[in-house]
Design a protein around this motif. Structure first.
Motif, short mmCIF file in Angstrom:
data_model
loop_
_atom_site.label_atom_id
_atom_site.label_comp_id
_atom_site.label_asym_id
_atom_site.label_seq_id
_atom_site.Cartn_x
_atom_site.Cartn_y
_atom_site.Cartn_z
N HIS A 150 -6.20 8.44 -5.06
CA HIS A 150 -5.66 7.82 -6.26
C HIS A 150 -5.35 6.34 -6.01
O HIS A 150 -5.69 5.47 -6.83
CB HIS A 150 -4.40 8.56 -6.73
CG HIS A 150 -3.84 8.01 -7.99
ND1 HIS A 150 -2.86 7.04 -8.00
CD2 HIS A 150 -4.13 8.26 -9.29
CE1 HIS A 150 -2.56 6.73 -9.25
NE2 HIS A 150 -3.32 7.46 -10.05
N ALA A 151 -4.72 6.04 -4.88
CA ALA A 151 -4.38 4.66 -4.55
C ALA A 151 -5.64 3.80 -4.42
O ALA A 151 -5.69 2.67 -4.91
CB ALA A 151 -3.55 4.60 -3.27
N TRP A 208 0.82 -1.20 0.00
CA TRP A 208 0.00 0.00 0.00
C TRP A 208 0.86 1.26 0.00
O TRP A 208 0.56 2.22 -0.70
CB TRP A 208 -0.96 0.00 1.19
CG TRP A 208 -2.25 -0.68 0.85
CD1 TRP A 208 -2.65 -1.91 1.25
CD2 TRP A 208 -3.28 -0.18 0.01
NE1 TRP A 208 -3.87 -2.20 0.71
CE2 TRP A 208 -4.29 -1.16 -0.05
CE3 TRP A 208 -3.45 1.01 -0.69
CZ2 TRP A 208 -5.46 -0.98 -0.80
CZ3 TRP A 208 -4.62 1.18 -1.44
CH2 TRP A 208 -5.60 0.19 -1.49
N PRO A 219 0.71 9.39 -10.20
CA PRO A 219 1.15 9.90 -11.50
C PRO A 219 2.52 10.59 -11.39
O PRO A 219 2.83 11.22 -10.38
CB PRO A 219 0.05 10.91 -11.87
CG PRO A 219 -1.15 10.43 -11.11
CD PRO A 219 -0.62 9.87 -9.83
N GLY A 221 -9.99 -0.42 -9.25
CA GLY A 221 -9.97 -0.75 -10.67
C GLY A 221 -9.32 -2.09 -10.96
O GLY A 221 -9.77 -2.83 -11.85
N GLU A 222 -8.29 -2.43 -10.21
CA GLU A 222 -7.62 -3.71 -10.40
C GLU A 222 -8.49 -4.87 -9.94
O GLU A 222 -8.37 -5.97 -10.44
CB GLU A 222 -6.30 -3.74 -9.64
CG GLU A 222 -5.25 -2.83 -10.23
CD GLU A 222 -4.03 -2.68 -9.33
OE1 GLU A 222 -3.93 -3.41 -8.31
OE2 GLU A 222 -3.19 -1.82 -9.63
N LYS A 273 -8.55 4.30 -5.81
CA LYS A 273 -9.18 4.13 -7.13
C LYS A 273 -8.45 3.09 -7.96
O LYS A 273 -9.07 2.26 -8.62
CB LYS A 273 -9.24 5.46 -7.87
CG LYS A 273 -10.29 6.39 -7.35
CD LYS A 273 -10.27 7.72 -8.08
CE LYS A 273 -11.16 8.70 -7.37
NZ LYS A 273 -10.96 10.08 -7.86
N THR A 274 -7.11 3.14 -7.95
CA THR A 274 -6.38 2.15 -8.75
C THR A 274 -6.58 0.74 -8.18
O THR A 274 -6.72 -0.21 -8.94
CB THR A 274 -4.87 2.48 -8.85
OG1 THR A 274 -4.29 2.49 -7.55
CG2 THR A 274 -4.65 3.81 -9.55
N PHE A 275 -6.63 0.63 -6.86
CA PHE A 275 -6.87 -0.67 -6.23
C PHE A 275 -8.25 -1.20 -6.63
O PHE A 275 -8.39 -2.36 -7.03
CB PHE A 275 -6.76 -0.53 -4.71
CG PHE A 275 -7.00 -1.79 -3.96
CD1 PHE A 275 -6.06 -2.82 -3.97
CD2 PHE A 275 -8.16 -1.98 -3.22
CE1 PHE A 275 -6.28 -4.01 -3.26
CE2 PHE A 275 -8.38 -3.15 -2.51
CZ PHE A 275 -7.44 -4.16 -2.53
N ALA A 319 3.25 4.80 -7.02
CA ALA A 319 2.39 4.54 -8.17
C ALA A 319 1.51 5.74 -8.50
O ALA A 319 0.65 5.66 -9.37
CB ALA A 319 1.53 3.30 -7.94
N ARG A 348 2.05 1.74 -3.39
CA ARG A 348 0.93 2.16 -4.24
C ARG A 348 0.63 3.64 -4.02
O ARG A 348 0.43 4.39 -4.98
CB ARG A 348 -0.31 1.31 -3.92
CG ARG A 348 -1.55 1.68 -4.72
CD ARG A 348 -2.76 0.88 -4.26
NE ARG A 348 -2.67 -0.52 -4.54
CZ ARG A 348 -2.96 -1.08 -5.73
NH1 ARG A 348 -3.36 -0.33 -6.73
NH2 ARG A 348 -2.86 -2.39 -5.90
#
Length: 167
Positions: free
Chosen positions: A157-158, A51, A60, A164-165, A160-162, A58, A54
């Motif tokens: 952001h973290a 985390w 941007p 999405g995955e 949301k990406t989690f 991770a 991330r």
């Protein structure tokens, strides 16, 4: 943190600093502390170090660059970004599966610890700052509003990406 307080996909919220987080930072008397948390169902499927990477590594590229330059402009003594003993240049002070403490010392006289804790439906980042020199008492209050904006963005952001995955 309860599910009703932290909905997945929402922005990070400032919450009371949990005693559990305070116990993870060996700073004896922090002059500043906060905790931000965000909903992320299944967050405990990843380790705290995953985390942390991330959140900070991770993000941007422009955000990572601005954040690192900001830290360096106040004299953060950062290690190599992305190395095994560091996350975004912050030293890994201690890490367990369910929590990690990142540490950095600043030339302006600040000592900072970040404690990140993933849970079943959320994760939280606590910040602890101790002033080692008088100058730091004048620097940190000016940095706080930027800290709040960046932390909220990075956590959002973290999460949301989690999500999405996992979708």
């Amino acid at each position: 943190m309860t599910n009703t307080e932290l909905s997945a996909g929402r922005s990070a919220k400032r919450i009371a600093v949990p005693d559990e987080a305070r116990l993870r930072s060996p700073l004896k008397r922090p002059d500043y502390q906060d905790t931000f948390a965000i909903g992320a169902p299944g967050a405990d499927a990843e380790s705290a170090e995953q985390w942390a990477r991330r959140v900070f590594e991770a993000a941007p590229a422009p955000v990572r660059m601005i954040t690192r330059l900001g830290w360096l402009s106040f004299g953060a003594k950062l290690g190599p970004a992305g190395s095994p003993g560091h996350v975004a240049g912050w030293t890994i002070g201690q890490a367990e599966k369910d929590w990690i403490r990142l540490e950095v010392v600043w030339a302006v006289g600040l000592r900072a610890h970040l404690v990140l804790r993933p849970r079943t439906s959320s994760f939280a980042l606590s910040t602890f700052v101790e002033y080692d020199r008088r100058a730091a008492r004048f620097v940190w209050p000016g940095v706080m509003p930027v800290h709040w904006v960046i932390v909220r963005y990075l956590l959002g952001h973290a999460a949301k990406t989690f999500a999405g995955e996992r979708a």
